[in-house]
Design an enzyme around this catalytic site. Sequence first.
Site, short mmCIF file in Angstrom:
data_model
loop_
_atom_site.label_atom_id
_atom_site.label_comp_id
_atom_site.label_asym_id
_atom_site.label_seq_id
_atom_site.Cartn_x
_atom_site.Cartn_y
_atom_site.Cartn_z
N CYS A 108 0.81 -1.23 0.00
CA CYS A 108 0.00 0.00 0.00
C CYS A 108 0.85 1.28 0.00
O CYS A 108 0.34 2.36 -0.27
CB CYS A 108 -0.93 0.00 1.20
SG CYS A 108 -2.04 -1.41 1.22
N HIS A 242 -3.16 7.29 3.19
CA HIS A 242 -3.64 6.01 2.66
C HIS A 242 -5.00 5.71 3.27
O HIS A 242 -5.19 5.79 4.49
CB HIS A 242 -2.62 4.91 3.01
CG HIS A 242 -3.12 3.53 2.70
ND1 HIS A 242 -3.79 3.22 1.54
CD2 HIS A 242 -3.06 2.37 3.42
CE1 HIS A 242 -4.13 1.95 1.55
NE2 HIS A 242 -3.70 1.41 2.67
N ASN A 272 -10.52 0.23 0.84
CA ASN A 272 -9.05 0.32 0.81
C ASN A 272 -8.58 -0.14 -0.57
O ASN A 272 -8.69 -1.33 -0.90
CB ASN A 272 -8.49 -0.56 1.92
CG ASN A 272 -6.97 -0.61 1.93
OD1 ASN A 272 -6.31 -0.16 0.99
ND2 ASN A 272 -6.41 -1.17 2.99
O1 UT7 Z 1 -3.82 -1.42 3.70
C1 UT7 Z 1 -3.70 -2.63 4.43
C2 UT7 Z 1 -3.66 -2.32 5.84
N1 UT7 Z 1 -4.79 -2.85 6.57
C3 UT7 Z 1 -5.35 -2.10 7.52
O2 UT7 Z 1 -5.05 -0.96 7.66
C4 UT7 Z 1 -6.35 -2.75 8.45
C5 UT7 Z 1 -6.09 -2.30 9.87
N2 UT7 Z 1 -7.03 -2.92 10.82
C6 UT7 Z 1 -8.32 -2.60 10.84
O3 UT7 Z 1 -8.78 -1.76 10.08
C7 UT7 Z 1 -9.19 -3.26 11.90
O4 UT7 Z 1 -8.39 -4.04 12.74
C8 UT7 Z 1 -10.30 -4.14 11.28
C9 UT7 Z 1 -11.35 -3.25 10.65
C10 UT7 Z 1 -9.72 -5.08 10.23
C11 UT7 Z 1 -10.98 -4.98 12.36
O5 UT7 Z 1 -11.48 -4.15 13.39
P1 UT7 Z 1 -11.17 -4.50 14.92
O6 UT7 Z 1 -11.88 -3.47 15.72
O7 UT7 Z 1 -9.67 -4.59 15.08
O8 UT7 Z 1 -11.91 -5.87 15.10
P2 UT7 Z 1 -11.28 -7.31 15.48
O9 UT7 Z 1 -10.45 -7.85 14.37
O10 UT7 Z 1 -10.67 -7.24 16.83
O11 UT7 Z 1 -12.59 -8.18 15.57
C12 UT7 Z 1 -13.62 -7.93 16.55
C13 UT7 Z 1 -14.77 -8.86 16.30
C14 UT7 Z 1 -14.36 -10.33 16.20
O12 UT7 Z 1 -15.36 -11.10 16.83
P3 UT7 Z 1 -15.14 -11.66 18.33
O13 UT7 Z 1 -13.90 -12.50 18.27
O14 UT7 Z 1 -15.00 -10.44 19.19
O15 UT7 Z 1 -16.40 -12.44 18.57
C15 UT7 Z 1 -14.41 -10.61 14.72
O16 UT7 Z 1 -14.67 -11.96 14.41
O17 UT7 Z 1 -15.43 -8.55 15.08
C16 UT7 Z 1 -15.57 -9.76 14.30
N3 UT7 Z 1 -15.55 -9.39 12.89
C17 UT7 Z 1 -16.66 -9.03 12.20
N4 UT7 Z 1 -17.94 -8.93 12.59
C18 UT7 Z 1 -18.83 -8.52 11.66
C19 UT7 Z 1 -14.49 -9.32 12.05
N5 UT7 Z 1 -14.87 -8.91 10.82
C20 UT7 Z 1 -16.23 -8.74 10.91
C21 UT7 Z 1 -17.20 -8.33 9.98
N6 UT7 Z 1 -18.47 -8.23 10.40
N7 UT7 Z 1 -16.90 -7.99 8.70
#
Ligand code: UT7
Length: 317
Positions: A108, A242, A272
């Site tokens: 990216c 970004h 993204n």
């Molecule tokens: O350019 C590439 C660089 N990438 C990035 O910049 C991404 C950086 N990271 C992020 O943007 C965030 O970490 C995410 C948006 C990917 C995830 O958000 P988060 O607040 O860190 O959530 P998490 O991964 O800690 O997940 C929390 C919960 C989990 O469920 P449990 O284990 O708490 O029951 C996930 O399974 O959210 C769940 N989850 C979803 N729920 C509904 C993960 N994806 C989804 C989804 N819909 N799409």
Amino acid sequence: MRIVGTGRVHPSKVVTNHMLEQFLDTSDEWIKERTGITERRLISSERLEDMASEASRLAIEDAGLSASDIDYIICSNVINEYITPGLSCIIQGNIGAKCACVDVNAACSGFIYALDMADDRIKSGKAKNILVVAAEEPTRMVDWSDRATCVLFGDGAGAVVVSEGDGFMASRLTTQSKTDCLYYQRKLEPTPYITKEEHFSALYMNGRDVFKTAVLSSSRDIKTLLDSCGLQPSDIKYYVLHQANMRIVEAIAHYLKLDMSFFPHNVERCGNTSSASIPLLLDELNREGKLQRGDKLLFSAFGAGFTTGACIIEWTK
Ligand code: UT7
């Protein structure tokens, strides 16, 4: 070096969060709250090389140049249908340029790496007008049954033309080898002699790790660049960051103690788009007449590697 033209192309297919709810265990509310994304544009019938070529034509036209004036093409790309030749070679043929071409892959951060390479080439006198294109289809790297990754991405192509001038004030590139938090592993063709175990993995991302690393590294790059130019955060007209996640943009704004008017964004509409996100957003600002001669802009990106790239430019168009 200075930027003299911009262009962009989005795919026609708009995919809303509600459309994803039809086949994934997700919700519009979750996606909006965690990422700021409402919809994204996905490749369906288009080819990435055609989008990249059209974005390039638009940038060349905006610069008041023609393809024959371009003496180098750098294309930032992570994935497309061809492993070889490079996308830049295909773009060259489509737009009718005759110059040398090269692709770069710094995930990216690739657009900033490509701009930095262009600056070196112009400074050395080896080129006068360089086309820098970032064309990406990250939606082809993710597993579409993995809700944690597929909701995040969109496709697109953005381009700039750069020429001799004094608009590239400072840049900073960093790389820290760290492959465990973000990778995509593609299976190669078999040979009769391969004995090692090989793996394929659609895009894997440890979202939390990437989030933290992104905020810390981008904030550090921005601070370092501002200090090196003797600038205060409010001396920058726009921080063109970004577009990975709205919460990352907000965290950086908070760190710099600036309000969100300094941070244009399109992640809510585009998702993204990897290294294309900065030139896509820059072209929006340019074509909406939001950039004035003398404005200082700060670009900052981060991505797999872990790579970061940031630069300050003065808008001289
Ligand atoms: O350019 C590439 C660089 N990438 C990035 O910049 C991404 C950086 N990271 C992020 O943007 C965030 O970490 C995410 C948006 C990917 C995830 O958000 P988060 O607040 O860190 O959530 P998490 O991964 O800690 O997940 C929390 C919960 C989990 O469920 P449990 O284990 O708490 O029951 C996930 O399974 O959210 C769940 N989850 C979803 N729920 C509904 C993960 N994806 C989804 C989804 N819909 N799409």
